[in-house]
Design a protein around this motif. Structure first.
Motif, mmCIF file in Angstrom:
data_model
loop_
_atom_site.group_PDB
_atom_site.id
_atom_site.type_symbol
_atom_site.label_atom_id
_atom_site.label_comp_id
_atom_site.label_asym_id
_atom_site.label_seq_id
_atom_site.Cartn_x
_atom_site.Cartn_y
_atom_site.Cartn_z
ATOM 1 N N ALA A 41 4.140 10.295 -6.999
ATOM 2 C CA ALA A 41 5.166 10.650 -7.977
ATOM 3 C C ALA A 41 4.536 10.967 -9.327
ATOM 4 O O ALA A 41 4.937 11.916 -10.013
ATOM 5 C CB ALA A 41 6.181 9.519 -8.113
ATOM 6 N N GLU A 42 3.532 10.193 -9.719
ATOM 7 C CA GLU A 42 2.838 10.456 -10.986
ATOM 8 C C GLU A 42 2.119 11.792 -10.942
ATOM 9 O O GLU A 42 2.137 12.554 -11.910
ATOM 10 C CB GLU A 42 1.837 9.334 -11.276
ATOM 11 C CG GLU A 42 2.459 8.037 -11.696
ATOM 12 C CD GLU A 42 1.425 6.933 -11.875
ATOM 13 O OE1 GLU A 42 0.216 7.236 -11.851
ATOM 14 O OE2 GLU A 42 1.830 5.778 -12.024
ATOM 15 N N THR A 43 1.470 12.086 -9.831
ATOM 16 C CA THR A 43 0.733 13.340 -9.687
ATOM 17 C C THR A 43 1.677 14.537 -9.760
ATOM 18 O O THR A 43 1.393 15.522 -10.435
ATOM 19 C CB THR A 43 -0.035 13.368 -8.351
ATOM 20 O OG1 THR A 43 -0.880 12.223 -8.294
ATOM 21 C CG2 THR A 43 -0.873 14.621 -8.224
ATOM 22 N N SER A 44 2.821 14.449 -9.089
ATOM 23 C CA SER A 44 3.772 15.558 -9.118
ATOM 24 C C SER A 44 4.390 15.722 -10.510
ATOM 25 O O SER A 44 4.666 16.835 -10.946
ATOM 26 C CB SER A 44 4.860 15.367 -8.066
ATOM 27 O OG SER A 44 5.654 14.250 -8.376
ATOM 28 N N ALA A 45 4.575 14.629 -11.229
ATOM 29 C CA ALA A 45 5.115 14.713 -12.589
ATOM 30 C C ALA A 45 4.116 15.402 -13.511
ATOM 31 O O ALA A 45 4.496 16.210 -14.361
ATOM 32 C CB ALA A 45 5.453 13.325 -13.117
ATOM 33 N N VAL A 46 2.846 15.109 -13.355
ATOM 34 C CA VAL A 46 1.813 15.749 -14.168
ATOM 35 C C VAL A 46 1.741 17.230 -13.840
ATOM 36 O O VAL A 46 1.600 18.074 -14.725
ATOM 37 C CB VAL A 46 0.443 15.055 -13.952
ATOM 38 C CG1 VAL A 46 -0.682 15.865 -14.569
ATOM 39 C CG2 VAL A 46 0.469 13.651 -14.517
ATOM 40 N N ARG A 79 0.828 -1.198 0.000
ATOM 41 C CA ARG A 79 0.000 0.000 0.000
ATOM 42 C C ARG A 79 0.872 1.262 0.000
ATOM 43 O O ARG A 79 0.599 2.210 -0.737
ATOM 44 C CB ARG A 79 -0.928 0.002 1.210
ATOM 45 C CG ARG A 79 -2.031 1.017 1.124
ATOM 46 C CD ARG A 79 -2.990 0.922 2.295
ATOM 47 N NE ARG A 79 -3.513 -0.424 2.467
ATOM 48 C CZ ARG A 79 -3.569 -1.051 3.633
ATOM 49 N NH1 ARG A 79 -3.150 -0.481 4.734
ATOM 50 N NH2 ARG A 79 -4.064 -2.276 3.718
ATOM 51 N N LYS A 80 1.936 1.268 0.811
ATOM 52 C CA LYS A 80 2.843 2.420 0.843
ATOM 53 C C LYS A 80 3.517 2.619 -0.513
ATOM 54 O O LYS A 80 3.676 3.743 -0.980
ATOM 55 C CB LYS A 80 3.911 2.232 1.918
ATOM 56 C CG LYS A 80 3.442 2.537 3.302
ATOM 57 C CD LYS A 80 4.590 2.425 4.283
ATOM 58 C CE LYS A 80 4.140 2.718 5.690
ATOM 59 N NZ LYS A 80 5.249 2.608 6.656
ATOM 60 N N LYS A 81 3.931 1.520 -1.142
ATOM 61 C CA LYS A 81 4.584 1.602 -2.442
ATOM 62 C C LYS A 81 3.618 2.170 -3.488
ATOM 63 O O LYS A 81 3.989 2.996 -4.316
ATOM 64 C CB LYS A 81 5.069 0.216 -2.870
ATOM 65 C CG LYS A 81 6.011 0.239 -4.049
ATOM 66 C CD LYS A 81 6.407 -1.158 -4.475
ATOM 67 C CE LYS A 81 7.159 -1.871 -3.379
ATOM 68 N NZ LYS A 81 7.615 -3.207 -3.793
ATOM 69 N N LYS A 82 2.357 1.753 -3.429
ATOM 70 C CA LYS A 82 1.359 2.226 -4.378
ATOM 71 C C LYS A 82 1.092 3.708 -4.180
ATOM 72 O O LYS A 82 1.011 4.470 -5.148
ATOM 73 C CB LYS A 82 0.065 1.425 -4.208
ATOM 74 C CG LYS A 82 -1.020 1.792 -5.185
ATOM 75 C CD LYS A 82 -2.251 0.944 -4.989
ATOM 76 C CE LYS A 82 -3.349 1.362 -5.928
ATOM 77 N NZ LYS A 82 -4.587 0.597 -5.698
ATOM 78 N N VAL A 83 0.961 4.151 -2.936
ATOM 79 C CA VAL A 83 0.712 5.562 -2.644
ATOM 80 C C VAL A 83 1.897 6.406 -3.100
ATOM 81 O O VAL A 83 1.721 7.488 -3.662
ATOM 82 C CB VAL A 83 0.419 5.762 -1.133
ATOM 83 C CG1 VAL A 83 0.453 7.224 -0.754
ATOM 84 C CG2 VAL A 83 -0.915 5.143 -0.774
ATOM 85 N N ALA A 84 3.112 5.928 -2.868
ATOM 86 C CA ALA A 84 4.303 6.675 -3.280
ATOM 87 C C ALA A 84 4.370 6.808 -4.801
ATOM 88 O O ALA A 84 4.709 7.877 -5.323
ATOM 89 C CB ALA A 84 5.554 5.987 -2.760
ATOM 90 N N SER A 85 4.038 5.752 -5.522
ATOM 91 C CA SER A 85 4.082 5.825 -6.991
ATOM 92 C C SER A 85 2.984 6.741 -7.519
ATOM 93 O O SER A 85 3.195 7.478 -8.479
ATOM 94 C CB SER A 85 3.972 4.437 -7.609
ATOM 95 O OG SER A 85 2.691 3.899 -7.396
ATOM 96 N N GLU A 86 1.806 6.729 -6.897
ATOM 97 C CA GLU A 86 0.727 7.631 -7.312
ATOM 98 C C GLU A 86 1.107 9.080 -7.035
ATOM 99 O O GLU A 86 0.809 9.966 -7.838
ATOM 100 C CB GLU A 86 -0.572 7.272 -6.600
ATOM 101 C CG GLU A 86 -1.197 5.999 -7.092
ATOM 102 C CD GLU A 86 -2.425 5.594 -6.298
ATOM 103 O OE1 GLU A 86 -2.766 6.281 -5.304
ATOM 104 O OE2 GLU A 86 -3.052 4.590 -6.670
#
Length: 96
Positions: free
Chosen positions: A83-88, A74-81
């Protein structure tokens, strides 16, 4: 995959617990007060409770560690989401 594995490992662990709980006291009683003929016959099946205990230990360890595994995923998924949001956000400025 984790939900499927969790569901079946719980069921498997529960179903293995019953024969394990029955065979271990039976083995002890046979070895302590059984006549020599019964003890000799039991020696052929003596490894069954040990194997069941090993299976119970492995599945029990998995079930014990499962909440920690899920928490890490769950932590890994939240961290990747995140990162995607900040990249956008960097790609498309808010003022445009």
């Amino acid at each position: 995959m984790t939900k499927f594995l969790t569901k079946w490992s719980r069921k498997f662990h529960r179903w293995i617990a019953v024969p394990t709980a029955l065979l271990i006291p039976v083995a002890v009683i046979i070895k302590l007060i059984g006549d020599p003929q019964t003890v000799a016959a039991w020696e052929q099946l003596d490894k069954v409770p040990s194997i069941l205990m090993l299976v119970m230990a492995i599945s029990g360890t998995y079930l014990f560690l499962l909440p920690y595994i899920v928490k890490g995923q769950r932590k890994k998924k939240v961290a990747s989401e995140a990162a995607e949001t900040s990249a956008v956000r960097r790609k498309w400025p808010a003022g445009s």
